[in-house]
Design an enzyme around this catalytic site. Structure first.
Site, short mmCIF file in Angstrom:
data_model
loop_
_atom_site.label_atom_id
_atom_site.label_comp_id
_atom_site.label_asym_id
_atom_site.label_seq_id
_atom_site.Cartn_x
_atom_site.Cartn_y
_atom_site.Cartn_z
N LYS A 186 42.20 6.44 6.28
CA LYS A 186 41.19 6.48 7.32
C LYS A 186 41.64 7.38 8.49
O LYS A 186 42.74 7.93 8.45
CB LYS A 186 40.86 5.07 7.78
CG LYS A 186 40.34 4.16 6.63
CD LYS A 186 38.96 4.55 6.17
CE LYS A 186 38.56 4.04 4.79
NZ LYS A 186 38.46 2.61 4.61
C1 LIG Z 1 38.00 1.45 3.71
C2 LIG Z 1 36.71 0.75 3.85
C3 LIG Z 1 36.61 -0.62 4.05
C4 LIG Z 1 37.79 -1.53 3.97
O1 LIG Z 1 38.84 -1.16 4.80
P1 LIG Z 1 40.29 -1.81 4.59
O2 LIG Z 1 40.95 -1.63 5.92
O3 LIG Z 1 40.95 -1.04 3.50
O4 LIG Z 1 40.09 -3.23 4.23
C5 LIG Z 1 35.37 -1.18 4.28
N1 LIG Z 1 34.26 -0.43 4.30
C6 LIG Z 1 34.31 0.90 4.08
C7 LIG Z 1 33.03 1.69 4.14
C8 LIG Z 1 35.52 1.52 3.84
O5 LIG Z 1 35.56 2.83 3.59
#
Ligand SMILES: *Cc1c(COP(=O)(O)O)cnc(C)c1O
Length: 394
Positions: free
Chosen positions: A197
């Site tokens: 992210k």
């Molecule tokens: C990555 C992601 C999540 C979950 O994030 P984590 O921190 O890995 O639990 C939820 N929703 C979307 C759209 C994502 O891309």
């Protein structure tokens, strides 16, 4: 000598290192902070999480920021805080990571999907109202790839029908809608700090809100249902007594993780600026290619966080393209196949492939080109050159 295809591919890509589609940048200061945390003797939730939460709060206009072990955990407890009852519906998009839908189900709700707008790849706002029923309790927009959804009409619908809004901001920390940071206004926003992210704590997430009941519920649910967190409990000033308000989870963030976040957050806007520069170069390079549909910007004022750069292939050649790029030692992401095609969801909700045709098509044609803040122009040129070769462009 003839080699099997995977060996031939490996040879062709040999010489150049594998280029991943995403890679976190961790400064020396961030690494030293983790080491200092380890040496301090306090590894789990404590002063660094507290500091990171204060920084996140400041970044989001003073709203409360509650850190958790992941965004999935954050979505789970935020939805539990809404106290959904069996049959309560939460409206969201099929074009998302499955955590969005899973957490609705795991908190007792029923996901109701509305198709995407093929231009923005976000939930089509004009389809939301017809999906609202007596059982609808919440809207869950996902700001896909870093592009903020059109939030004004979404919040107007929420107000009109008395619904909560849980924004899945996993792609959008740092993005803005009409001059305001996502999470700094509205109801509940959930951020992700997964390494892919826009900023990372290893694993990690945060719930941002100013709603006192949600804050109280998230504080308890993220740590066993206990009223006070571990820091207060074990600090000298803390009491040895605690009470359990409800059975909760073990979803707290560690100081080891927050140590990274403390150094990532001040760099976030710079990371996004780098992403913007790279996206502009991609856009320019791929502008007139007949094979691709490039992302388009909506008319409302916004700042895109460019978590992903997601062109779509026009002629169903997506999987072949991903494999051909792999042969060039270049990683291409797939975000995402439409969630309504997954077995459990099809079986439980009777969704048909053609129920959400725009999401289905997007999910079958989309790919994520390499994009990360430290990506060099040379690396990007390598991606574009490999694409030229694959598509026989001059
Ligand atoms: C990555 C992601 C999540 C979950 O994030 P984590 O921190 O890995 O639990 C939820 N929703 C979307 C759209 C994502 O891309």
């Amino acid at each position: 000598m003839s080699l099997p295809p995977h060996k031939r591919s490996a040879l062709r890509g040999a010489g150049l290192p594998f280029l991943p589609f995403a890679k976190p940048f961790l400064s020396e200061a961030a690494i030293e902070e983790v080491v200092a945390c380890l040496r301090s003797g306090w590894i789990t939730t404590g002063p660094r999480v507290q500091k990171f939460e204060e920084m996140l709060s400041n970044y989001h206009g003073g709203r409360r920021a509650l850190c958790l072990s992941s965004a999935t955990a954050g979505l789970h407890v935020a939805l539990l805080a809404l106290k959904l009852e069996e049959g309560d519906e939460v409206i969201t998009t099929p074009l998302t990571f499955v955590a969005t839908l899973n957490t609705i189900v795991l908190s007792g709700g029923k996901p109701v999907l509305v198709d995407i707008d093929p231009a923005t790849l976000n939930m089509d706002v004009s389809r939301i109202e017809t999906a609202i029923t007596k059982r609808t309790r919440a809207l869950m927009p996902v700001h896909f790839a870093g592009l903020p959804c059109d939030l004004d009409p979404i919040y107007q619908l929420a107000k009109k029908h008395g619904l909560r809004v849980v924004e899945d901001c996993a792609h959008t920390i740092g993005a803005e809608y009409k001059g305001k940071k996502l999470g700094s206004f509205g109801d509940i926003a959930v951020m992700s700090f997964h390494p892919n992210k826009n900023m990372t704590t290893g694993e990690g997430g945060a719930v941002i809100t100013d709603d006192k009941d949600i804050i109280n519920a998230v504080e308890r649910l993220r740590f066993h249902g206990i009223d006070r967190n571990a820091f207060n409990r074990f600090a000298k000033s803390g009491s040895q007594h605690y009470d359990v308000a409800m059975p909760g989870f073990k979803y707290n963030m560690m100081d080891m993780q927050a140590a990274l976040g403390i150094h990532q957050l001040p760099e976030l806007d710079g990371f996004i600026a780098k992403r913007v520069t790279l996206v502009k170069r991609y856009m320019k390079a791929l502008k007139d290619w007949p094979e691709f549909i490039l992302p388009t910007a909506p008319a409302y004022a916004h700042k895109h966080a460019w978590h992903l750069f997601t062109p779509r292939l026009k002629n169903n050649g997506r999987d072949g393209f991903i494999n051909a790029m792999k042969a060039e030692n270049i990683g291409i992401g797939l975000h995402y196949e439409a969630a309504h095609i997954f077995t459990w969801y099809k079986d439980h909700f009777g969704w048909q492939l053609e129920d959400f045709p725009n999401a289905l098509t997007a999910g079958n044609t989309i790919c994520s080109l390499p994009l990360f803040p430290t990506m060099t122009e040379a690396e990007q040129n390598r991606v574009i050159a490999a694409m030229r070769k694959i598509f026989g462009q001059a």
